[in-house]
Design a protein around this motif. Structure first.
Motif, PDB file in Angstrom:
ATOM      1  N   GLU A 131      18.020   1.518  14.248  1.00  0.00           N
ATOM      2  CA  GLU A 131      18.085   2.360  13.060  1.00  0.00           C
ATOM      3  C   GLU A 131      17.076   1.890  12.014  1.00  0.00           C
ATOM      4  OE1 GLU A 131      22.108   2.121  11.795  1.00  0.00           O
ATOM      5  OE2 GLU A 131      22.908   3.243  13.518  1.00  0.00           O
ATOM      6  N   ARG A 132      16.946   0.587  11.858  1.00  0.00           N
ATOM      7  CA  ARG A 132      15.997   0.065  10.867  1.00  0.00           C
ATOM      8  C   ARG A 132      14.563   0.425  11.228  1.00  0.00           C
ATOM      9  NH1 ARG A 132      16.914  -5.906  11.240  1.00  0.00           N
ATOM     10  NH2 ARG A 132      15.023  -5.973   9.943  1.00  0.00           N
ATOM     11  N   VAL A 133      14.257   0.439  12.536  1.00  0.00           N
ATOM     12  CA  VAL A 133      12.907   0.824  12.956  1.00  0.00           C
ATOM     13  C   VAL A 133      12.628   2.267  12.535  1.00  0.00           C
ATOM     14  CG1 VAL A 133      11.433   1.298  14.944  1.00  0.00           C
ATOM     15  CG2 VAL A 133      12.750  -0.811  14.856  1.00  0.00           C
ATOM     16  N   LEU A 134      13.597   3.155  12.777  1.00  0.00           N
ATOM     17  CA  LEU A 134      13.402   4.567  12.416  1.00  0.00           C
ATOM     18  C   LEU A 134      13.242   4.727  10.909  1.00  0.00           C
ATOM     19  CD1 LEU A 134      16.004   6.268  14.792  1.00  0.00           C
ATOM     20  CD2 LEU A 134      13.560   5.877  15.162  1.00  0.00           C
ATOM     21  N   VAL A 135      14.083   4.019  10.145  1.00  0.00           N
ATOM     22  CA  VAL A 135      13.982   4.095   8.681  1.00  0.00           C
ATOM     23  C   VAL A 135      12.663   3.520   8.198  1.00  0.00           C
ATOM     24  CG1 VAL A 135      14.981   3.275   6.518  1.00  0.00           C
ATOM     25  CG2 VAL A 135      16.474   4.092   8.354  1.00  0.00           C
ATOM     26  N   ALA A 136      12.250   2.394   8.793  1.00  0.00           N
ATOM     27  CA  ALA A 136      10.990   1.756   8.387  1.00  0.00           C
ATOM     28  C   ALA A 136       9.802   2.657   8.702  1.00  0.00           C
ATOM     29  CB  ALA A 136      10.839   0.406   9.091  1.00  0.00           C
ATOM     30  N   GLU A 137       9.875   3.394   9.811  1.00  0.00           N
ATOM     31  CA  GLU A 137       8.780   4.312  10.138  1.00  0.00           C
ATOM     32  C   GLU A 137       8.659   5.413   9.077  1.00  0.00           C
ATOM     33  OE1 GLU A 137       9.709   5.610  14.055  1.00  0.00           O
ATOM     34  OE2 GLU A 137       8.597   3.978  15.034  1.00  0.00           O
ATOM     35  N   ARG A 138       9.818   5.945   8.650  1.00  0.00           N
ATOM     36  CA  ARG A 138       9.782   6.979   7.607  1.00  0.00           C
ATOM     37  C   ARG A 138       9.271   6.391   6.295  1.00  0.00           C
ATOM     38  NH1 ARG A 138      14.937   8.263   9.633  1.00  0.00           N
ATOM     39  NH2 ARG A 138      15.922   7.473   7.718  1.00  0.00           N
ATOM     40  N   PHE A 139       9.736   5.194   5.967  1.00  0.00           N
ATOM     41  CA  PHE A 139       9.276   4.535   4.746  1.00  0.00           C
ATOM     42  C   PHE A 139       7.775   4.272   4.805  1.00  0.00           C
ATOM     43  CE2 PHE A 139       8.814   0.514   2.232  1.00  0.00           C
ATOM     44  CZ  PHE A 139       8.976   1.110   0.988  1.00  0.00           C
ATOM     45  N   GLN A 140       7.279   3.868   5.970  1.00  0.00           N
ATOM     46  CA  GLN A 140       5.852   3.606   6.127  1.00  0.00           C
ATOM     47  C   GLN A 140       5.044   4.889   5.944  1.00  0.00           C
ATOM     48  OE1 GLN A 140       4.732   1.535   9.735  1.00  0.00           O
ATOM     49  NE2 GLN A 140       2.691   2.436   9.710  1.00  0.00           N
TER      50      GLN A 140
ATOM     51  N   ALA B  91      12.129  -5.232  11.921  1.00  0.00           N
ATOM     52  CA  ALA B  91      13.166  -4.444  12.582  1.00  0.00           C
ATOM     53  C   ALA B  91      12.908  -4.349  14.081  1.00  0.00           C
ATOM     54  CB  ALA B  91      13.226  -3.044  11.959  1.00  0.00           C
ATOM     55  N   LEU B  92      11.644  -4.191  14.443  1.00  0.00           N
ATOM     56  CA  LEU B  92      11.298  -4.078  15.857  1.00  0.00           C
ATOM     57  C   LEU B  92      11.577  -5.385  16.597  1.00  0.00           C
ATOM     58  CD1 LEU B  92      10.149  -1.966  17.761  1.00  0.00           C
ATOM     59  CD2 LEU B  92       7.847  -2.805  17.234  1.00  0.00           C
ATOM     60  N   VAL B  93      11.217  -6.505  15.984  1.00  0.00           N
ATOM     61  CA  VAL B  93      11.486  -7.810  16.602  1.00  0.00           C
ATOM     62  C   VAL B  93      12.986  -8.062  16.694  1.00  0.00           C
ATOM     63  CG1 VAL B  93      11.264 -10.301  16.292  1.00  0.00           C
ATOM     64  CG2 VAL B  93       9.272  -8.823  15.993  1.00  0.00           C
ATOM     65  N   ASP B  94      13.714  -7.745  15.626  1.00  0.00           N
ATOM     66  CA  ASP B  94      15.169  -7.935  15.648  1.00  0.00           C
ATOM     67  C   ASP B  94      15.802  -7.076  16.740  1.00  0.00           C
ATOM     68  OD1 ASP B  94      14.917  -9.697  13.570  1.00  0.00           O
ATOM     69  OD2 ASP B  94      15.570  -8.282  12.021  1.00  0.00           O
ATOM     70  N   PHE B  95      15.291  -5.889  16.929  1.00  0.00           N
ATOM     71  CA  PHE B  95      15.802  -5.012  17.996  1.00  0.00           C
ATOM     72  C   PHE B  95      15.589  -5.650  19.361  1.00  0.00           C
ATOM     73  CE2 PHE B  95      14.629  -1.866  21.238  1.00  0.00           C
ATOM     74  CZ  PHE B  95      15.799  -1.138  21.328  1.00  0.00           C
ATOM     75  N   HIS B  96      14.366  -6.122  19.625  1.00  0.00           N
ATOM     76  CA  HIS B  96      14.067  -6.718  20.930  1.00  0.00           C
ATOM     77  C   HIS B  96      14.823  -8.044  21.117  1.00  0.00           C
ATOM     78  CE1 HIS B  96      11.178  -3.827  22.346  1.00  0.00           C
ATOM     79  NE2 HIS B  96      10.471  -3.911  21.236  1.00  0.00           N
ATOM     80  N   GLN B  97      14.970  -8.813  20.044  1.00  0.00           N
ATOM     81  CA  GLN B  97      15.747 -10.047  20.159  1.00  0.00           C
ATOM     82  C   GLN B  97      17.220  -9.739  20.397  1.00  0.00           C
ATOM     83  OE1 GLN B  97      14.793 -12.287  16.594  1.00  0.00           O
ATOM     84  NE2 GLN B  97      13.058 -13.300  17.580  1.00  0.00           N
ATOM     85  N   GLY B  98      17.702  -8.651  19.804  1.00  0.00           N
ATOM     86  CA  GLY B  98      19.067  -8.233  20.081  1.00  0.00           C
ATOM     87  C   GLY B  98      19.258  -7.873  21.547  1.00  0.00           C
ATOM     88  N   LEU B  99      18.287  -7.184  22.128  1.00  0.00           N
ATOM     89  CA  LEU B  99      18.348  -6.869  23.562  1.00  0.00           C
ATOM     90  C   LEU B  99      18.328  -8.138  24.405  1.00  0.00           C
ATOM     91  CD1 LEU B  99      16.014  -3.750  24.031  1.00  0.00           C
ATOM     92  CD2 LEU B  99      18.505  -3.842  24.242  1.00  0.00           C
TER      93      LEU B  99
END
Length: 522
Positions: free
Chosen positions: A434-443, A484-492
């Motif tokens: 979710e943070r990746v999607l939000v960060a993309e919109r913010f970017q 957010a992307l790193v946290d996502f991959h580390q979560g996986l």
């Protein structure tokens, strides 16, 4: 004077980053290669791996308990004793023995102890009553001892062997668990290095944006379009972003050191003096297992869970053994032997000339007479023993029962921990996505806003402060997306390790023999 001062500051700002960011040769290391190298070279994993052959030797030691034991004995004894007998023809009784013995003994799984022994001797004496001198005696004995209560049965007598075999399986599972945890640790460290490298690049880009703005403001100042404060504000921004670049470089170096330690990159290694570069971060994929699916897989696959289950098997073995030790000892004993005698005849002082021995002959004659069971003996009986109170055996049994309860509690606690690990990892994955999607919109919004504000600057409707603020928004938006992307991959990475499937996920099965242990029925 202001122009000279500004040029001097600009020279410092331009030169310092160049020194700080000087880079040597770089080596690109893929995640797969990093994982393979870590599994091969990591010292902690190699230490854990050695527990497997150590366990194998313990099993061999316990198996050797049931190996036949061969023994040989050879001795000579001589005696001279003052003689007080009226029949003796000498002041001393003289005796010399030469003895030899061979035996083969074995302990059987059922508790039977068997011993087969062959003994032979040559006796020379000055006795006045012995017709044979020297005498040759040969004996063949079979001794048996079979426990009927305590220490009876294969399950009791092989308890230590079964424990050793069980602990060997645990050592293999420990090794597999350590390998999975190392893979997760390397993956997290690799992603951290990717994060810091990406953020370093963003910080450098942010500094370049500030430098470009500084150059533009200097030209406008020299043309008399803007006041000197616009130049000074841009110079301050360059200095601040230069500090961010230095800090980002520090983060890169720290992450690289952690990854080098996990991969055992030491002095003398070709990678030791090279800057480590990583593959680009992959885009997130919304395909991951649910909590119930992940937990079911973990319950079937996790090596540390299988190890805890084997610990309960250990406790059951010990509990069964100590229950047997509470019984009285009742042993059936039996012995069967044959013997033979021969020797050289001699005259005795008090006998008439007719005295003789049917056992006359050489040494081999004694073996012949033994084989024909000329002399024999046998014995059978039972032996009962029981310590009054039997406190030690009862205490050991109670202790074994308590230790089993501890193992059961430990298993339940691990199951709860597994569920918590899986749910925490899923939270990191879902929220990271979710943070990746939000960060993309913010970017996207920050990029658009900066572009619009730059257009306003060209029209003279904006200023340095607003441009720098919007630049910061763009850089921070990209940093947020990277995090957010790193946290996502580390979560996986944490999720698949918690499921016990991260080696398969990365295409690395370090030791197929260990994977088979997960499917062995207890």
């Amino acid at each position: 004077m202001p122009r000279i001062f500004s040029a001097w500051l600009l020279l410092i700002f331009l030169a310092a980053p160049t020194l700080a960011l000087a880079e040597g040769p770089a080596a690109r290391l893929s995640l797969h290669d990093a994982l393979a190298r870590g599994l091969e070279r990591n010292f902690n994993l190699r230490i854990e791996h050695l527990n497997v052959p150590i366990g194998e030797q313990v099993v061999v030691t316990e198996q050797a308990r049931f190996d036949p034991l061969a023994e040989a004995r050879l001795n000579t004894r001589s005696q001279r004793t003052p003689n007080a007998s009226a029949l003796a023809g000498d002041d001393y009784a003289r005796r010399r023995d030469h003895n030899a013995a061979l035996s083969l003994s074995k302990e059987f799984h059922g508790g039977l102890d068997a011993r087969l022994s062959l003994e032979t001797s040559r006796l020379s004496t000055n006795s006045a009553v012995d017709i044979l001198d020297p005498q040759y005696r040969s004996f063949l004995f079979l001794d048996l001892n079979q426990p009927l209560l305590r220490d009876f049965g294969a399950r009791v007598n092989t308890a230590d062997l079964r424990l050793a075999d069980n602990r060997l399986r645990q050592a293999r599972l420990d090794y597999l668990d350590q390998a999975q945890r190392l893979v997760e640790e390397i993956e997290v460290a690799y992603l951290d290095l990717s994060r810091t490298l990406e953020i370093l690049q963003l910080r450098i880009e942010g500094r370049e944006l500030a430098r470009e703005l500084l150059e533009a403001n200097r030209e406008k100042f020299e043309a008399g379009i803007v006041p000197v404060t616009e130049v000074q504000e841009a110079e301050t921004a360059v200095a601040g972003r230069d500090e961010q670049v230095v800090f980002a470089r520090q983060q890169v170096e720290g992450a690289a050191h952690r990854l080098r330690r996990l991969l055992a990159i030491e002095r003398g290694d070709p990678l030791f003096l090279l800057e480590l570069a990583t593959d680009p971060l992959g885009e997130p994929d919304a395909d991951w297992p649910s909590a119930d699916e992940a937990l079911a897989e973990a319950l079937d696959t996790r090596p540390d869970l299988k190890r805890r289950q084997l610990e309960i098997v250990d406790r059951d073995i010990r509990l069964e053994f100590f229950a047997n030790q509470k019984l009285p000892r009742l042993d059936l004993e039996a012995s069967l032997g044959v013997n033979g005698l021969s020797g050289e005849e001699r005259a005795v002082a008090f006998a008439d000339g007719a005295a003789g021995s049917p056992n006359s002959g050489g040494y081999w004659r004694s073996l012949d007479r033994m084989s024909s069971a000329d002399g024999y003996e046998w014995y059978t009986g039972v032996r009962l023993s029981y310590p009054l109170g039997n406190r030690a055996a009862q205490a050991n049994h109670r202790r074994a029962d308590l230790e089993k309860r501890q193992a059961l509690y430990g298993l339940k606690d691990l199951e709860n921990l597994m569920e918590t690990e899986i749910r925490n990892a899923l939270t990191a994955v879902e929220r990271g996505f979710e943070r990746v999607l939000v960060a993309e919109r913010f970017q996207q919004l920050a990029d658009t806003t900066l572009s619009q504000e730059m257009e306003r600057l060209r029209e003279g409707l904006s200023d340095t402060f607003r441009i720098l603020d919007f630049q910061d928004n763009v850089i921070e938006a990209r940093v947020r997306k990277t995090n957010a992307l790193v946290d996502f991959h580390q979560g996986l990475a944490g999720l698949y390790r918690a499921m016990g499937l991260n080696l398969e996920r990365r295409g690395i099965v370090h030791d197929p023999a260990l994977k088979e242990m997960l499917h062995v029925q207890n």
